[in-house]
Scaffold this motif. Structure first.
Motif, PDB file in Angstrom:
ATOM      1  N   MET A   1      27.308  33.155  56.992  1.00 57.38           N
ATOM      2  CA  MET A   1      27.239  34.068  55.838  1.00 57.38           C
ATOM      3  C   MET A   1      25.832  34.039  55.240  1.00 57.38           C
ATOM      4  O   MET A   1      25.247  32.987  55.081  1.00 57.38           O
ATOM      5  CB  MET A   1      28.246  33.624  54.782  1.00 57.38           C
ATOM      6  N   ARG A   2      25.308  35.229  54.960  1.00 53.44           N
ATOM      7  CA  ARG A   2      24.026  35.330  54.307  1.00 53.44           C
ATOM      8  C   ARG A   2      24.137  34.707  52.917  1.00 53.44           C
ATOM      9  O   ARG A   2      25.200  34.718  52.310  1.00 53.44           O
ATOM     10  CB  ARG A   2      23.673  36.818  54.168  1.00 53.44           C
ATOM     11  N   LYS A   3      23.024  34.155  52.458  1.00 55.08           N
ATOM     12  CA  LYS A   3      23.038  33.512  51.147  1.00 55.08           C
ATOM     13  C   LYS A   3      23.275  34.570  50.061  1.00 55.08           C
ATOM     14  O   LYS A   3      22.556  35.567  49.985  1.00 55.08           O
ATOM     15  CB  LYS A   3      21.683  32.817  50.924  1.00 55.08           C
ATOM     16  N   ILE A   4      24.260  34.357  49.249  1.00 55.68           N
ATOM     17  CA  ILE A   4      24.579  35.303  48.172  1.00 55.68           C
ATOM     18  C   ILE A   4      23.982  34.768  46.879  1.00 55.68           C
ATOM     19  O   ILE A   4      24.065  33.573  46.594  1.00 55.68           O
ATOM     20  CB  ILE A   4      26.106  35.465  48.027  1.00 55.68           C
ATOM     21  N   SER A   5      23.367  35.647  46.106  1.00 55.24           N
ATOM     22  CA  SER A   5      22.676  35.176  44.899  1.00 55.24           C
ATOM     23  C   SER A   5      23.679  34.787  43.809  1.00 55.24           C
ATOM     24  O   SER A   5      24.837  35.214  43.814  1.00 55.24           O
ATOM     25  CB  SER A   5      21.747  36.259  44.363  1.00 55.24           C
TER      26      SER A   5
ATOM     27  N   GLU B   1      28.288  43.015  50.390  1.00 49.46           N
ATOM     28  CA  GLU B   1      27.710  41.690  50.682  1.00 49.46           C
ATOM     29  C   GLU B   1      28.781  40.694  51.085  1.00 49.46           C
ATOM     30  O   GLU B   1      28.507  39.749  51.818  1.00 49.46           O
ATOM     31  CB  GLU B   1      26.961  41.152  49.447  1.00 49.46           C
ATOM     32  N   ILE B   2      29.979  40.872  50.555  1.00 45.19           N
ATOM     33  CA  ILE B   2      31.046  39.964  50.971  1.00 45.19           C
ATOM     34  C   ILE B   2      31.882  40.616  52.080  1.00 45.19           C
ATOM     35  O   ILE B   2      33.004  40.206  52.361  1.00 45.19           O
ATOM     36  CB  ILE B   2      31.940  39.507  49.791  1.00 45.19           C
ATOM     37  N   GLY B   3      31.316  41.646  52.699  1.00 42.96           N
ATOM     38  CA  GLY B   3      31.949  42.218  53.884  1.00 42.96           C
ATOM     39  C   GLY B   3      33.076  43.175  53.588  1.00 42.96           C
ATOM     40  O   GLY B   3      34.014  43.321  54.367  1.00 42.96           O
ATOM     41  N   TYR B   4      33.010  43.854  52.454  1.00 43.77           N
ATOM     42  CA  TYR B   4      34.112  44.714  52.059  1.00 43.77           C
ATOM     43  C   TYR B   4      33.614  46.111  51.692  1.00 43.77           C
ATOM     44  O   TYR B   4      32.806  46.267  50.792  1.00 43.77           O
ATOM     45  CB  TYR B   4      34.831  44.087  50.863  1.00 43.77           C
TER      46      TYR B   4
ATOM     47  N   PHE C   1      28.950  27.351  44.235  1.00 43.46           N
ATOM     48  CA  PHE C   1      27.647  26.873  44.726  1.00 43.46           C
ATOM     49  C   PHE C   1      27.683  25.371  45.003  1.00 43.46           C
ATOM     50  O   PHE C   1      26.972  24.887  45.890  1.00 43.46           O
ATOM     51  CB  PHE C   1      26.531  27.257  43.756  1.00 43.46           C
ATOM     52  N   SER C   2      28.516  24.650  44.282  1.00 38.74           N
ATOM     53  CA  SER C   2      28.665  23.229  44.552  1.00 38.74           C
ATOM     54  C   SER C   2      29.165  23.013  45.987  1.00 38.74           C
ATOM     55  O   SER C   2      28.721  22.128  46.690  1.00 38.74           O
ATOM     56  CB  SER C   2      29.639  22.621  43.531  1.00 38.74           C
TER      57      SER C   2
END
Lengths: 206, 206
Positions: free
Chosen positions: A1-5, A52-55, B202-203
């Motif tokens: 999974m790509r890093k999500i901000s 971004e979460i694939g939806y 994030f943890s």
């Protein structure tokens, strides 16, 4: 999974909250513009976040609310119960213990800590208070990664450093202290005064 | 003055908090990159925000901390004491009353409201609790514009509508309820669960 901000994750958590409202109101489908409307944001932002979460929604039918809640839940929630501790058992600490008891979440406060002997061994809202000297043992025994700090401002920094030493990597800071911690630690600050000052500013300037 | 966005105001309030920290540490000058570093943002963002309130640093000497705090204070703070009320005097309400007493601010909580007779006429942290039936009179008499809601989720929407009817235009909502209010009202939501879920995510994914 790509890093999500962090900002995206925060918005996605809020979308879920809103979707549950829609669901309670009997709706089954929704659209990005409806979500955006309720949150004073743009439909394009909502669509981008959900992609971004694939939806992706369908232009004709929008998003299926139940499926979308499930997808967000799968991303956000821990599949297992996750232990949380709270340090500082004043009014605010007890309010949070009370609140955490009333919500349906995998995040469970398992212990409170204080250095006031009169609070130690008391049980508030089903959660036992331990002396702060037991922090290391209880954090290690329960593999605690998440902590809430509700001490006074002066104690917050040293409490945070102790928590990190004993394995915590996520902190919710309710004190006005600006914590100075390694960048690998996730810290979320909730400072009521910042929010109140912001409301007051716009209240005067509306 | 050009309209400043909510996000900018929030950042500027946080800059002031940080500048006061620097000041307590004995510093007199600072730079946009120092502020940005502490807040995980970009120096260009800090400079842009401060220019919006009419303040530019010098490339050689940066910003004078004392002057900058004064400029922010002049913009943000009300010149006079501003009355605030709080509705819902449970643990969280009392924690906020306690906190508001301990801070140096022109924003003062002047009354609490509850519908529980056992709380009415009690005084917590110097603040008297009134029955919710007195809301209109006390809000009108004191020209209250700002309110904090710490009721349960179910009561929040109707309490908010009452507050607005009686003159409030700024609301700090500590309940998990999503308030549906006219767009002329400024609402700031503090939902602990959203913050806790974000920290937990994030943890796990650090």
């Amino acid at each position: 999974m790509r890093k999500i901000s962090q900002k995206t994750i925060e918005r996605i958590i809020i979308y879920r909250k809103l979707l549950k409202c829609f669901q309670e109101a009997g709706e089954t489908q929704t659209y990005s513009y409806k979500i955006a409307n309720m949150l004073n944001t743009k439909p394009s932002q909502v669509r981008r976040d959900l992609m971004e979460i694939g939806y992706s929604g369908s232009p004709a039918h929008g998003y299926n609310i139940e499926e979308l809640i499930k997808a967000i839940t799968k991303l956000i929630d821990s599949p297992n119960a996750e232990p949380v501790v709270i340090v500082g058992v004043g009014n605010l600490g007890r309010a949070i213990m009370d609140y955490s008891n009333s919500i349906d979440s995998n995040l469970k406060i398992i212990a409170g800590f204080d250095n006031n002997e009169r609070k130690v061994n008391k049980v508030f809202h089903g959660i036992r208070v331990f002396h702060i000297d037991n922090l290391k043992k209880i954090l290690n025994d329960n593999k605690v990664k998440i902590a809430i700090i509700t001490t006074n401002r002066e104690s917050a920094q040293s409490v945070a450093l102790d928590l990190i030493n004993f394995g915590v990597n996520g902190i919710l800071n309710f004190t006005p202290a600006k914590l100075n911690l390694p960048s690998s630690i996730i810290v979320e600050n909730i400072d009521m005064l910042v929010s109140l000052e912001k409301v007051a500013f716009f209240s005067r300037n509306i």
